[in-house]
Design a protein around this motif. Structure first.
Motif, PDB file in Angstrom:
ATOM      1  N   GLY A  81       0.714  -1.015  -0.009  1.00  0.00           N
ATOM      2  CA  GLY A  81       0.056  -0.036  -0.036  1.00  0.00           C
ATOM      3  C   GLY A  81       0.874   1.235   0.104  1.00  0.00           C
ATOM      4  N   THR A  82       0.153   2.447   0.115  1.00  0.00           N
ATOM      5  CA  THR A  82       0.817   3.807   0.028  1.00  0.00           C
ATOM      6  C   THR A  82       1.183   4.052   1.367  1.00  0.00           C
ATOM      7  OG1 THR A  82      -1.140   4.672  -0.212  1.00  0.00           O
ATOM      8  CG2 THR A  82       0.016   4.543  -2.355  1.00  0.00           C
ATOM      9  N   THR A  83       0.322   3.610   2.416  1.00  0.00           N
ATOM     10  CA  THR A  83       0.810   4.183   3.677  1.00  0.00           C
ATOM     11  C   THR A  83       0.384   2.667   4.445  1.00  0.00           C
ATOM     12  OG1 THR A  83      -1.457   4.590   4.571  1.00  0.00           O
ATOM     13  CG2 THR A  83      -0.126   6.406   3.461  1.00  0.00           C
ATOM     14  N   PHE A  84       0.774   2.655   5.933  1.00  0.00           N
ATOM     15  CA  PHE A  84       0.341   1.747   6.699  1.00  0.00           C
ATOM     16  C   PHE A  84      -1.109   1.297   6.952  1.00  0.00           C
ATOM     17  CE2 PHE A  84      -0.244  -0.521  10.829  1.00  0.00           C
ATOM     18  CZ  PHE A  84       0.530  -1.606  10.869  1.00  0.00           C
ATOM     19  N   HIS A  85      -2.037   2.473   6.756  1.00  0.00           N
ATOM     20  CA  HIS A  85      -3.309   2.272   6.888  1.00  0.00           C
ATOM     21  C   HIS A  85      -4.099   1.658   5.791  1.00  0.00           C
ATOM     22  CE1 HIS A  85      -2.678   4.127  10.689  1.00  0.00           C
ATOM     23  NE2 HIS A  85      -2.025   4.984  10.182  1.00  0.00           N
ATOM     24  N   ASP A  86      -3.449   1.765   4.544  1.00  0.00           N
ATOM     25  CA  ASP A  86      -4.173   1.361   3.474  1.00  0.00           C
ATOM     26  C   ASP A  86      -3.690   0.142   2.662  1.00  0.00           C
ATOM     27  OD1 ASP A  86      -1.786   1.950   1.963  1.00  0.00           O
ATOM     28  OD2 ASP A  86      -3.022   3.168   0.582  1.00  0.00           O
ATOM     29  N   LEU A  87      -2.994  -1.075   3.466  1.00  0.00           N
ATOM     30  CA  LEU A  87      -2.199  -2.052   2.910  1.00  0.00           C
ATOM     31  C   LEU A  87      -3.360  -3.250   2.765  1.00  0.00           C
ATOM     32  CD1 LEU A  87       0.278  -2.470   5.829  1.00  0.00           C
ATOM     33  CD2 LEU A  87       0.682  -1.793   3.387  1.00  0.00           C
ATOM     34  N   GLU A  88      -3.367  -3.854   1.532  1.00  0.00           N
ATOM     35  CA  GLU A  88      -4.057  -4.643   1.085  1.00  0.00           C
ATOM     36  C   GLU A  88      -3.147  -6.008   0.775  1.00  0.00           C
ATOM     37  OE1 GLU A  88      -6.399  -3.816  -2.322  1.00  0.00           O
ATOM     38  OE2 GLU A  88      -6.906  -1.935  -1.557  1.00  0.00           O
ATOM     39  N   GLU A  89      -3.683  -7.186   1.143  1.00  0.00           N
ATOM     40  CA  GLU A  89      -3.097  -8.386   0.982  1.00  0.00           C
ATOM     41  C   GLU A  89      -2.835  -8.790  -0.575  1.00  0.00           C
ATOM     42  OE1 GLU A  89      -4.674 -12.413   2.159  1.00  0.00           O
ATOM     43  OE2 GLU A  89      -3.187 -11.973   3.737  1.00  0.00           O
ATOM     44  N   VAL A  90      -1.500  -9.089  -0.817  1.00  0.00           N
ATOM     45  CA  VAL A  90      -1.108  -9.160  -2.382  1.00  0.00           C
ATOM     46  C   VAL A  90      -0.942 -10.592  -2.629  1.00  0.00           C
ATOM     47  CG1 VAL A  90      -0.727  -6.897  -2.943  1.00  0.00           C
ATOM     48  CG2 VAL A  90       0.977  -8.292  -2.154  1.00  0.00           C
ATOM     49  N   ARG A  91      -0.495 -11.190  -1.450  1.00  0.00           N
ATOM     50  CA  ARG A  91       0.063 -12.702  -1.650  1.00  0.00           C
ATOM     51  C   ARG A  91      -0.008 -13.331  -0.323  1.00  0.00           C
ATOM     52  NH1 ARG A  91      -0.082 -14.183  -6.492  1.00  0.00           N
ATOM     53  NH2 ARG A  91       1.705 -13.119  -7.314  1.00  0.00           N
ATOM     54  N   THR A  92      -0.289 -14.663  -0.176  1.00  0.00           N
ATOM     55  CA  THR A  92      -0.041 -15.330   0.821  1.00  0.00           C
ATOM     56  C   THR A  92       0.777 -16.703   0.576  1.00  0.00           C
ATOM     57  OG1 THR A  92      -2.262 -16.903   0.551  1.00  0.00           O
ATOM     58  CG2 THR A  92      -2.178 -14.769   2.048  1.00  0.00           C
ATOM     59  N   ALA A  93       1.445 -17.116   1.733  1.00  0.00           N
ATOM     60  CA  ALA A  93       1.926 -18.556   1.224  1.00  0.00           C
ATOM     61  C   ALA A  93       1.870 -19.359   2.805  1.00  0.00           C
ATOM     62  CB  ALA A  93       3.724 -18.287   1.215  1.00  0.00           C
ATOM     63  N   GLU A  94       1.589 -20.469   2.415  1.00  0.00           N
ATOM     64  CA  GLU A  94       1.467 -21.580   3.362  1.00  0.00           C
ATOM     65  C   GLU A  94       2.757 -22.544   3.536  1.00  0.00           C
ATOM     66  OE1 GLU A  94      -1.267 -21.618   5.562  1.00  0.00           O
ATOM     67  OE2 GLU A  94      -2.341 -20.038   4.147  1.00  0.00           O
ATOM     68  N   LEU A  95       3.156 -22.630   4.942  1.00  0.00           N
ATOM     69  CA  LEU A  95       4.481 -23.275   4.846  1.00  0.00           C
ATOM     70  C   LEU A  95       4.538 -24.309   5.964  1.00  0.00           C
ATOM     71  CD1 LEU A  95       6.581 -19.797   6.015  1.00  0.00           C
ATOM     72  CD2 LEU A  95       6.334 -21.062   3.562  1.00  0.00           C
ATOM     73  N   ASN A  96       5.176 -25.294   5.390  1.00  0.00           N
ATOM     74  CA  ASN A  96       5.007 -26.542   6.205  1.00  0.00           C
ATOM     75  C   ASN A  96       6.550 -27.225   6.566  1.00  0.00           C
ATOM     76  OD1 ASN A  96       4.293 -28.974   7.081  1.00  0.00           O
ATOM     77  ND2 ASN A  96       4.122 -30.072   5.315  1.00  0.00           N
ATOM     78  N   GLU A  97       6.895 -26.619   7.604  1.00  0.00           N
ATOM     79  CA  GLU A  97       7.864 -27.038   8.425  1.00  0.00           C
ATOM     80  C   GLU A  97       9.182 -26.631   7.335  1.00  0.00           C
ATOM     81  OE1 GLU A  97       8.100 -31.251   9.638  1.00  0.00           O
ATOM     82  OE2 GLU A  97       6.341 -30.868  10.983  1.00  0.00           O
ATOM     83  N   PRO A  98       9.382 -25.269   6.946  1.00  0.00           N
ATOM     84  CA  PRO A  98      10.380 -24.832   6.097  1.00  0.00           C
ATOM     85  C   PRO A  98      11.755 -24.930   6.529  1.00  0.00           C
ATOM     86  CG  PRO A  98       9.230 -23.072   6.932  1.00  0.00           C
ATOM     87  CD  PRO A  98       8.611 -24.243   7.340  1.00  0.00           C
ATOM     88  N   VAL A  99      12.741 -25.455   5.628  1.00  0.00           N
ATOM     89  CA  VAL A  99      14.159 -25.268   6.109  1.00  0.00           C
ATOM     90  C   VAL A  99      14.951 -24.694   4.728  1.00  0.00           C
ATOM     91  CG1 VAL A  99      16.404 -26.551   6.675  1.00  0.00           C
ATOM     92  CG2 VAL A  99      13.965 -27.270   7.392  1.00  0.00           C
ATOM     93  N   GLY A 100      15.336 -23.529   5.008  1.00  0.00           N
ATOM     94  CA  GLY A 100      16.103 -22.781   3.633  1.00  0.00           C
ATOM     95  C   GLY A 100      15.417 -21.496   3.282  1.00  0.00           C
ATOM     96  N   TRP A 101      15.501 -21.188   2.132  1.00  0.00           N
ATOM     97  CA  TRP A 101      15.034 -19.791   1.707  1.00  0.00           C
ATOM     98  C   TRP A 101      13.778 -20.256   1.299  1.00  0.00           C
ATOM     99  CZ3 TRP A 101      16.935 -15.302   2.642  1.00  0.00           C
ATOM    100  CH2 TRP A 101      18.157 -14.890   3.176  1.00  0.00           C
ATOM    101  N   CYS A 102      12.968 -19.155   1.617  1.00  0.00           N
ATOM    102  CA  CYS A 102      11.498 -19.360   1.103  1.00  0.00           C
ATOM    103  C   CYS A 102      11.209 -18.059   0.372  1.00  0.00           C
ATOM    104  CB  CYS A 102      10.266 -19.544   2.479  1.00  0.00           C
ATOM    105  SG  CYS A 102      10.683 -20.896   3.292  1.00  0.00           S
ATOM    106  N   CYS A 103      11.169 -18.330  -1.024  1.00  0.00           N
ATOM    107  CA  CYS A 103      10.629 -16.976  -1.795  1.00  0.00           C
ATOM    108  C   CYS A 103       9.330 -17.153  -2.097  1.00  0.00           C
ATOM    109  CB  CYS A 103      11.511 -17.171  -3.015  1.00  0.00           C
ATOM    110  SG  CYS A 103      13.576 -17.407  -2.565  1.00  0.00           S
ATOM    111  N   VAL A 104       8.942 -15.888  -2.019  1.00  0.00           N
ATOM    112  CA  VAL A 104       7.564 -15.519  -2.429  1.00  0.00           C
ATOM    113  C   VAL A 104       7.460 -14.419  -3.576  1.00  0.00           C
ATOM    114  CG1 VAL A 104       5.013 -14.567  -1.460  1.00  0.00           C
ATOM    115  CG2 VAL A 104       6.810 -15.832   0.235  1.00  0.00           C
ATOM    116  N   PRO A 105       7.036 -14.832  -4.758  1.00  0.00           N
ATOM    117  CA  PRO A 105       6.794 -14.287  -5.952  1.00  0.00           C
ATOM    118  C   PRO A 105       5.776 -13.441  -5.713  1.00  0.00           C
ATOM    119  CG  PRO A 105       6.341 -16.418  -6.447  1.00  0.00           C
ATOM    120  CD  PRO A 105       6.599 -16.462  -5.105  1.00  0.00           C
ATOM    121  N   LEU A 106       6.236 -12.012  -6.143  1.00  0.00           N
ATOM    122  CA  LEU A 106       5.091 -10.927  -6.255  1.00  0.00           C
ATOM    123  C   LEU A 106       4.652 -10.528  -7.523  1.00  0.00           C
ATOM    124  CD1 LEU A 106       6.067  -8.780  -3.238  1.00  0.00           C
ATOM    125  CD2 LEU A 106       4.532 -10.832  -3.024  1.00  0.00           C
ATOM    126  N   TYR A 107       5.380 -10.906  -8.571  1.00  0.00           N
ATOM    127  CA  TYR A 107       5.055 -10.666  -9.801  1.00  0.00           C
ATOM    128  C   TYR A 107       3.900 -11.455 -10.447  1.00  0.00           C
ATOM    129  CZ  TYR A 107       8.046 -14.598 -10.579  1.00  0.00           C
ATOM    130  OH  TYR A 107       8.477 -15.923 -10.557  1.00  0.00           O
TER     131      TYR A 107
END
Length: 135
Positions: A81-107
């Motif tokens: 968002g443009t400020t803390f007050h207008d944030l909108e969820e653009v992506r979620t990621a469900e994790l299952n016992e992750p080990v290592g780098w977890c990359c969340v693509p936003l494109y």
């Protein structure tokens, strides 16, 4: 073709809570041996604020369930968002016992945009409206 670079150093980072010695510096120090440890109730938030508009194509977290167990996140929510007050969820990621780098693509890839989806009922309504004129 485009190039990708780390832009986290161009932002101001803040945390919802942190235990002493386990805050922003430890998130940003490039060591997988240091970490953020929250000190309060959920949700646990990492805020990354840029002084001007920035194109972010991916967010990466190093997580290690074997070391953190119950403290390892199970779900990530990326908001923009443009400020803390207008944030909108653009992506979620469900994790299952992750080990290592977890990359969340936003494109978005072609076809990922909800505006690309055609609603068959809308198409039928448009066809009916076009056929009603001029009688």
């Amino acid at each position: 073709n485009f190039s990708v670079r780390e832009i986290g150093s161009e932002a101001v980072w803040s945390l919802s809570t942190a235990k002493p010695g386990n805050g922003v510096e430890q998130i940003r120090d490039s060591s997988v041996d240091t970490y953020w440890q929250s000190d309060g109730g959920q949700p646990h938030l990492i805020n990354v604020q840029f002084a001007r508009r920035a194109a972010v194509c991916e967010v990466a977290f190093y997580l290690d369930y074997n070391l953190d167990e119950s403290y390892t996140p199970k779900r990530l929510s990326i908001r923009s968002g443009t400020t803390f007050h207008d944030l909108e969820e653009v992506r979620t990621a469900e994790l299952n016992e992750p080990v290592g780098w977890c990359c969340v693509p936003l494109y978005r890839l072609p076809g990922d945009d909800p505006l690309d989806d055609e609603d068959p009922e809308e198409d039928e309504a448009e066809d009916e409206e076009e056929g009603d004129g001029g009688d």
